[in-house]
Every structure is written in structure tokens, then in C-alpha cells.
Write a protein that holds these residues in place. Structure first.
Motif, short mmCIF file in Angstrom:
data_model
loop_
_atom_site.label_atom_id
_atom_site.label_comp_id
_atom_site.label_asym_id
_atom_site.label_seq_id
_atom_site.Cartn_x
_atom_site.Cartn_y
_atom_site.Cartn_z
N ALA A 137 0.81 -1.22 0.00
CA ALA A 137 0.00 0.00 0.00
C ALA A 137 0.85 1.27 0.00
O ALA A 137 0.30 2.36 -0.15
CB ALA A 137 -0.92 0.01 1.23
N LEU A 138 2.17 1.13 0.16
CA LEU A 138 3.03 2.31 0.18
C LEU A 138 3.13 2.90 -1.22
O LEU A 138 3.11 2.18 -2.22
CB LEU A 138 4.43 1.95 0.70
CG LEU A 138 4.52 1.56 2.17
CD1 LEU A 138 5.93 1.09 2.51
CD2 LEU A 138 4.13 2.73 3.07
N PRO A 139 3.26 4.22 -1.30
CA PRO A 139 3.38 4.85 -2.63
C PRO A 139 4.73 4.57 -3.26
O PRO A 139 5.69 4.18 -2.58
CB PRO A 139 3.21 6.35 -2.32
CG PRO A 139 3.60 6.49 -0.89
CD PRO A 139 3.22 5.22 -0.21
N ILE A 140 4.80 4.77 -4.56
CA ILE A 140 6.02 4.50 -5.31
C ILE A 140 7.19 5.33 -4.77
O ILE A 140 8.34 4.89 -4.81
CB ILE A 140 5.80 4.82 -6.81
CG1 ILE A 140 4.82 3.80 -7.42
CG2 ILE A 140 7.11 4.81 -7.59
CD1 ILE A 140 5.35 2.39 -7.48
N SER A 141 6.91 6.52 -4.26
CA SER A 141 7.98 7.39 -3.76
C SER A 141 8.78 6.72 -2.65
O SER A 141 9.98 6.97 -2.50
CB SER A 141 7.40 8.72 -3.26
OG SER A 141 6.40 8.50 -2.29
N TYR A 142 8.14 5.85 -1.85
CA TYR A 142 8.87 5.14 -0.80
C TYR A 142 9.94 4.24 -1.42
O TYR A 142 11.09 4.19 -0.96
CB TYR A 142 7.91 4.30 0.05
CG TYR A 142 8.63 3.35 0.97
CD1 TYR A 142 9.10 3.78 2.21
CD2 TYR A 142 8.86 2.02 0.61
CE1 TYR A 142 9.78 2.91 3.05
CE2 TYR A 142 9.54 1.15 1.44
CZ TYR A 142 9.99 1.60 2.67
OH TYR A 142 10.69 0.74 3.49
N PHE A 143 9.57 3.53 -2.49
CA PHE A 143 10.51 2.59 -3.11
C PHE A 143 11.57 3.33 -3.92
O PHE A 143 12.65 2.79 -4.16
CB PHE A 143 9.74 1.62 -4.00
CG PHE A 143 8.72 0.81 -3.24
CD1 PHE A 143 9.10 -0.30 -2.51
CD2 PHE A 143 7.39 1.20 -3.21
CE1 PHE A 143 8.17 -1.03 -1.79
CE2 PHE A 143 6.45 0.48 -2.49
CZ PHE A 143 6.85 -0.63 -1.77
N ASP A 144 11.27 4.57 -4.33
CA ASP A 144 12.29 5.38 -4.99
C ASP A 144 13.41 5.74 -4.03
O ASP A 144 14.57 5.85 -4.42
CB ASP A 144 11.68 6.67 -5.54
CG ASP A 144 10.76 6.42 -6.73
OD1 ASP A 144 10.86 5.31 -7.31
OD2 ASP A 144 9.96 7.30 -7.06
N GLN A 145 13.06 5.94 -2.76
CA GLN A 145 14.01 6.47 -1.79
C GLN A 145 14.56 5.42 -0.84
O GLN A 145 15.43 5.73 -0.02
CB GLN A 145 13.34 7.59 -1.00
CG GLN A 145 12.92 8.77 -1.88
CD GLN A 145 12.04 9.77 -1.16
OE1 GLN A 145 12.10 9.90 0.04
NE2 GLN A 145 11.21 10.47 -1.91
N ASN A 146 14.06 4.18 -0.92
CA ASN A 146 14.54 3.11 -0.05
C ASN A 146 14.78 1.86 -0.87
O ASN A 146 14.01 1.56 -1.78
CB ASN A 146 13.52 2.81 1.06
CG ASN A 146 13.31 3.99 1.98
OD1 ASN A 146 14.10 4.24 2.87
ND2 ASN A 146 12.24 4.74 1.75
N ARG A 147 15.82 1.14 -0.52
CA ARG A 147 16.15 -0.06 -1.26
C ARG A 147 15.16 -1.17 -0.91
O ARG A 147 14.59 -1.22 0.17
CB ARG A 147 17.57 -0.49 -0.92
CG ARG A 147 18.59 0.61 -1.24
CD ARG A 147 19.99 0.20 -0.88
NE ARG A 147 20.47 -0.85 -1.74
CZ ARG A 147 21.70 -1.38 -1.63
NH1 ARG A 147 22.52 -0.95 -0.71
NH2 ARG A 147 22.08 -2.34 -2.45
N SER A 148 14.99 -2.10 -1.86
CA SER A 148 13.97 -3.14 -1.71
C SER A 148 14.26 -4.06 -0.52
O SER A 148 13.35 -4.66 0.03
CB SER A 148 13.88 -3.97 -2.99
OG SER A 148 15.14 -4.57 -3.29
N GLY A 149 15.53 -4.19 -0.14
CA GLY A 149 15.88 -5.05 0.99
C GLY A 149 15.38 -4.55 2.32
O GLY A 149 15.26 -5.33 3.27
N GLU A 150 15.07 -3.24 2.41
CA GLU A 150 14.59 -2.68 3.68
C GLU A 150 13.29 -3.33 4.13
O GLU A 150 13.21 -3.90 5.22
CB GLU A 150 14.43 -1.16 3.55
CG GLU A 150 15.73 -0.39 3.42
CD GLU A 150 16.48 -0.28 4.74
OE1 GLU A 150 15.84 -0.44 5.79
OE2 GLU A 150 17.70 -0.07 4.72
#
Length: 608
Positions: free
Chosen positions: A106-119
């Protein structure tokens, strides 16, 4: 950010409340653990009578029966409570992982832009597992250990208050040592989990792009980077081992010293007649019921520090803003609604939703789209052209509500698209990108991916046929049940592209977004797919990003973007006559196409 111990406890409790916590099973497990503890407290008392009777050579059957009964009650309680606690812990973690997974999606795309997928991966797997271990292995035993210690101390005072004081005196000194070591363990654990999350990110990234790594001969570089991460984890593990190495010997020495003193002084008391042999045996057994639980406190507090760090990270993620779900306007299903951009500006660097987890900062904004005023008429084809970096793909991302404009509004008919139900709005859109992403699974599953209702095989095959994918699918060993591999790596780029087009066809969208949809196709396949797209685009609002102008010369409207601004709009001929950049692009591309055709004819003439 510094978190107090009380707030850390609140975070742990809040996390558990997020879950489907089986309260009655937990209460049942606690009661069984209490029964087990009380039975354990009874055993030394009957052992005292048993030893005294042995010395008197007259053993009562009742004492033996009571001992056997206490042992059996303890064994049964241990078995059932262990299973109940394991069930509760697994249920809590399963529920929490579902909540976390739902949250991540449910998180917006901007979260994944600024954090790596491993987080988020590390949060869902590692941090939740730490919480489960606390519940299943430490939490209830901590409280039952307190019962055991308090009960044993009270009974010991009844047996001999002088020897009991020796044990009680040691307790404050031990706690003074444990407390600072616990704080140190908390800091080490927090850094370890952060480093582990980064290491997980590196692993995911490298493994997912292993072909790039090998093609670039980057194995030494990635080996060095991975080794550095592993060595960093080793250093944190070594620091944790140092704390444990200080704590464990200290506890052992303290407890052994107390044991020696008790046995020595107790032997003297027995010799003097102040205690019986049974009293001394019971005293030693009760002392172990204090020593063993007390030694487990060190492990509990060490693990508790880890849980506090993990719960802090989990709560940070749970409190992140999600994509908006509430709709303020009803969604009209009419397909003749225009799409309007009204003074829309946007920047990826604005950090509008989430700061970076690594730095906690929001970078300065640099406008990607600037004051766009556009109209996409319904049931028409609009092409968007321009040099790389001009904002074409960003425009699509805004339409799909991956991001929110920094300024202005995007409308579908009279309504802002951000006031419409998100899932229904995206359900109106069919999107075919350059990358043609596929999920691991079968071809049929990928064509029907994202559709709520189960699609019949005939509908899937019909969509594949329209995308000119049916023939090559039929030739595969398992047909539509062929596994495509991770990210579709078992298929060629052109095959993946046609499956992506079939997916868009099956959705029967009202708004069609084509981002260089035929870029990965050979000339023959491109002609066939262009025919399929022509059928698909009929009576739909279609937006096409095109680098090859030859594919969009017949579009109803062509929009030219430069540096995030619209610098021209019209038909191909109108723009060719009036727009310098468009004319330059057209001349270069059509000249290149003409040269390629002449070269092909030349090769054909000279071929034997």
C-alpha cells in the motif's frame, strides 16, 4: 532518534495489538506455565521429607506418590504450554507479517524510490522473527521465573533466613552489571539489524541483476562489496559476543560462589544440628530454582534489547503514509471523458511523501514537469514525443497516480483523478511499458495478472491471439502453462512485449498507455502487433510515448515535450511545418529509415 525504554515497551504492545492475537490460548499457556512453576516449587519440599525419611530408614508412600504426581504434572504442563506458546508466537508473527506485507504493497512509489527493496524485506522476515522469539522463548518464562524466584525465596526464608540473606544480597550487585551491558546490547543490535537490512538489499539487487554482473565481469567488485558487508556484520557480531563474554562468566562466577558458600555454610548448619539433611538438600534445590531463572534474565534482557530495536523499525514502517484509498467523487464509467492536465508541475526530488531511511533527509527539488496545460481528447490517439529526459514517462506515472503533482491538478472529465477510487481508476487503465515486466509464473497467469475475477482460458487465448502471441505460445513445451522464469527471463524481449500487450487487451481498458509498446519487436512482429494495437485503440483514449515518429504520424494529436514543458501540439504535418525540434527529429529519423532501406536494397542486389 532516541527511544526510551517505556516507549519501546509501548511499541511492542502496539505491534502485538496490530495482530490477530489469540488471547485465550495465551492465557491458557500462561496458566500452564504457572502450574509448571508451582509444581516445581513443590518438588524440593517433598524431596526434603523424602531425604529425612531415608535417613530415618522409613519412607512414606504418600511422599513418593506426591513426588511422582508433581513430576508428571510438571511434564504435562511443560508440553502443553510449550505448544500453546509456540502457536501464539507463530500466529502473532504470521498476522504481523500479513499486516506488514499489506502495508508494503500500500506504500506509494515514492517510498521505493528512496529506499532499497531489501529494507521492507528485512523488516518482514528478520525483525518479525526476533519478536516471535521473544514471545515463544522468553516472555512467559520471564514472568514464571519471577514466580519461581519469589516462591523459592519465601520458602527459603522459612527454611533458614540466614542463608537466604546471602542469596538476596547478591541480586542487586548482579543487576548493576546487567543494566549497562543491556543498553550496550541494544545499541549493537540496532546497528546490526540496519546493516543486515542493507546486506539483504545488496543480495537482492545483485542476484536479480546477475546477468548484468556477469556480462560486465563485475564479480570481483560485487565480491568485494559483499565481503565488506559481511565483515561489518562480523564486527557487530563480535561486539555482541564481547558483551556476552563479559556477562556469562560474571553470572557463572557469582552463582558458583554463592553455591559454594551455601553448601559450606549449610554443611556447618547440618553438623551443628540447626538444619536436617533434608533441609539442606531442599535449600540447594530451591537455590537452583533461583539461580537458573536468574541466569536466564541476562538472556531475556539481551534479547529484549534486540526486540526493542526491531519493534522501533517495524512501527516506523507501520506509521508510513499509504496511497490514498478514500474517494471524494464517484467514478463515471463513461469512456468519453477527456483527460486534462491543468498547470501540473512535478519533481522526483521533492521528497513529497517519504524521506530517505538512510539519511532521514528530503533532497532539494528540481522540476521534471513544469506548468503543463494539456488536453487528451476521448476516443482519440495522442502521441507524446520529445528528447530523452523531457518527462514523457513521468507524465504516465502521474496519470497512474504513482505520484501526486506538486502543483496543479489532473482531471478525468470534471473530477480530479485523485478524488476518484484508486483501484477503480487504475482498473480503467491499460499500460504497456518498454520493460514488459513479467512475474514468475505461467504465461496464462501473467496475461491475466491483476484481474480480480478468474479468467477463462478462451479469453486469455483470444487476447494473446490479438497480440500475435498465440502462435509462439503454442509452440512452447507447456503452451500457456509454460513457466516464464524470474522477471520473464525464459522468454525473449519480443515475446515478453507481446504478453504485456495481451495483458492490456484482456483488461479492456478505457484509457490505454503505450510506452514504446513495440520497441522490442522485430519488423515482422511489429507490423502484426501494430495491427492488434490499432484494433485495441479503437474507441479508447490512447496515449502513446514514441521515440520513432514513424509509428505515430497518423495520431490525432502529437504533443512535443522539452525539459518538462509542452512546446508544441498538433498533427504531424502541423508540427513539421511549425516546430523546429519536431522537424529536426522527423528529418533525422526518416532520413535514417530511408538510408536503411537503400542499404537493404543494395545488399539484396549484391547478394549471390
Amino acid at each position: 532518534m532516541k527511544t526510551s525504554r517505556s516507549s519501546s515497551w509501548k511499541q511492542i504492545v502496539t505491534l502485538i495489538r496490530y495482530t490477530d492475537f489469540p488471547k485465550w490460548i495465551f492465557i491458557f499457556a500462561v496458566l500452564l506455565s504457572v502450574v509448571q512453576t508451582l509444581a516445581g516449587l513443590v518438588v524440593p519440599w517433598f524431596t526434603k521429607d523424602f531425604v529425612d525419611q531415608l535417613t530415618g530408614q522409613a519412607v512414606s508412600r504418600e511422599v513418593i506418590y506426591f513426588l511422582i504426581g508433581a513430576f508428571m504434572l510438571q511434564a504435562v504442563s511443560v508440553g502443553f504450554s510449550h505448544y500453546a506458546l509456540a502457536y501464539v508466537g507463530q500466529r502473532i508473527v504470521a498476522s504481523l507479517r500479513i499486516k506488514m506485507w499489506t502495508k508494503v504493497l500500500a506504500l506509494p512509489i515514492s517510498y521505493f524510490d528512496q529506499n532499497r527493496s531489501g529494507e521492507p524485506v528485512s523488516r518482514i522476515t528478520n525483525d518479525t522473527n526476533i519478536l516471535m522469539n521473544l514471545i515463544t522463548q522468553h516472555l512467559v518464562s520471564f514472568f514464571t521465573n519471577i514466580i519461581s524466584i519469589v516462591g523459592a525465596v519465601l520458602i527459603l526464608f522459612m527454611l533458614d533466613w540466614r542463608m537466604t540473606l546471602i542469596i538476596v544480597t547478591v541480586t542487586p550487585l548482579t543487576l548493576l552489571i546487567i543494566q549497562p551491558l543491556g543498553r550496550q546490547m541494544y545499541r549493537i543490535s540496532k546497528k546490526t539489524q540496519k546493516e543486515l537490512a542493507s546486506f539483504t538489499s545488496d543480495l537482492n539487487e545483485v542476484v536479480s541483476e546477475i546477468r548484468l554482473v556477469k556480462a560486465s565481469s563485475a564479480e570481483p567488485k560485487e565480491t568485494e562489496a559483499g565481503t565488506a558487508r559481511i565483515e561489518s556484520l562480523f564486527r557487530f557480531g563480535r561486539k555482541e559476543a564481547i558483551v556476552q563474554a563479559i556477562l556469562a562468566p560474571f553470572m557463572t562466577v557469582m552463582l558458583m560462589a554463592v553455591l559454594v558458600i551455601i553448601i559450606g555454610y549449610g554443611g556447618y548448619r547440618v553438623a551443628s544440628g540447626a538444619l536436617s539433611a533434608g533441609d539442606l538438600v531442599a535449600f540447594i534445590l530451591y537455590m537452583f530454582q533461583i539461580i537458573i531463572p536468574f541466569s536466564q534474565f541476562a538472556t531475556f534482557f539481551t534479547h529484549l534489547q534486540k526486540v526493542m530495536g526491531a519493534s522501533e523499525r517495524l512501527m516506523e514502517m507501520m506509521e508510513l503514509d499509504e496511497e490514498p484509498k478514500e474517494a471524494r467523487s464517484p467514478l463515471s464509467h463513461r469512456a468519453d471523458q477527456p483527460i486534462l492536465f491543468e498547470q501540473v508541475s512535478f519533481s522526483y526530488d521533492s521528497g513529497q511523501d517519504h524521506p530517505s531511511v538512510e539519511t532521514g533527509e528530503k533532497p532539494k527539488a528540481e522540476a521534471t514537469l513544469q506548468s503543463l496545460q494539456l488536453t487528451f481528447p476521448p476516443n482519440r490517439v495522442t502521441a507524446i514525443v520529445g528528447p530523452s529526459g523531457s518527462g514523457k514517462t513521468t507524465l504516465f506515472a502521474l496519470l497512474e497516480r504513482f505520484y501526486t503533482p506538486d502543483e496543479g491538478v489532473i482531471r478525468y472529465g470534471p473530477h480530479s483523478i485523485h478524488d476518484l477510487p484508486l483501484a477503480q481508476w487504475r482498473g480503467l487503465i491499460g499500460y504497456v511499458s518498454q520493460e514488459s515486466p513479467l512475474m514468475a509464473g505461467t504465461i496464462a497467469e501473467n496475461i491475466a495478472y491483476g484481474l480480480q475475477e478468474e479468467m477463462e482460458r478462451e479469453a486469455i487465448e483470444r487476447a494473446a491471439t490479438m497480440a500475435y502471441a498465440h502462435d509462439f505460445i503454442q509452440k512452447l513445451p507447456q503452451g500457456y502453462d509454460t513457466e516464464v522464469g524470474e522477471r520473464g527471463m525464459k522468454l525473449s524481449g519480443g515475446q515478453r512485449q507481446r504478453i504485456a500487450i495481451a495483458r492490456a487487451i484482456l483488461r479492456d481498458p478505457q484509457v490505454l498507455l503505450l510506452d514504446e509498446a513495440t520497441s522490442s519487436l522485430d519488423s515482422t512482429s511489429e507490423q502484426e502487433v501494430q495491427k492488434a494495437l490499432q484494433t485495441l485503440m479503437k474507441d479508447r483514449t490512447t496515449l502513446v510515448i514514441a521515440h520513432r515518429l514513424s509509428t505515430v504520424v497518423d495520431a490525432d494529436q502529437i504533443i512535443v515535450l522539452e525539459y518538462g514543458r509542452m512546446t508544441g501540439a498538433g498533427t504531424h504535418q502541423e508540427l513539421y511545418d511549425s516546430h523546429a525540434l519536431y522537424r529536426e527529429l522527423a528529418d533525422k529519423q526518416f532520413k535514417a529509415s530511408s538510408d536503411s532501406a537503400l542499404l537493404a536494397q543494395s545488399v539484396n542486389r549484391t547478394s549471390p
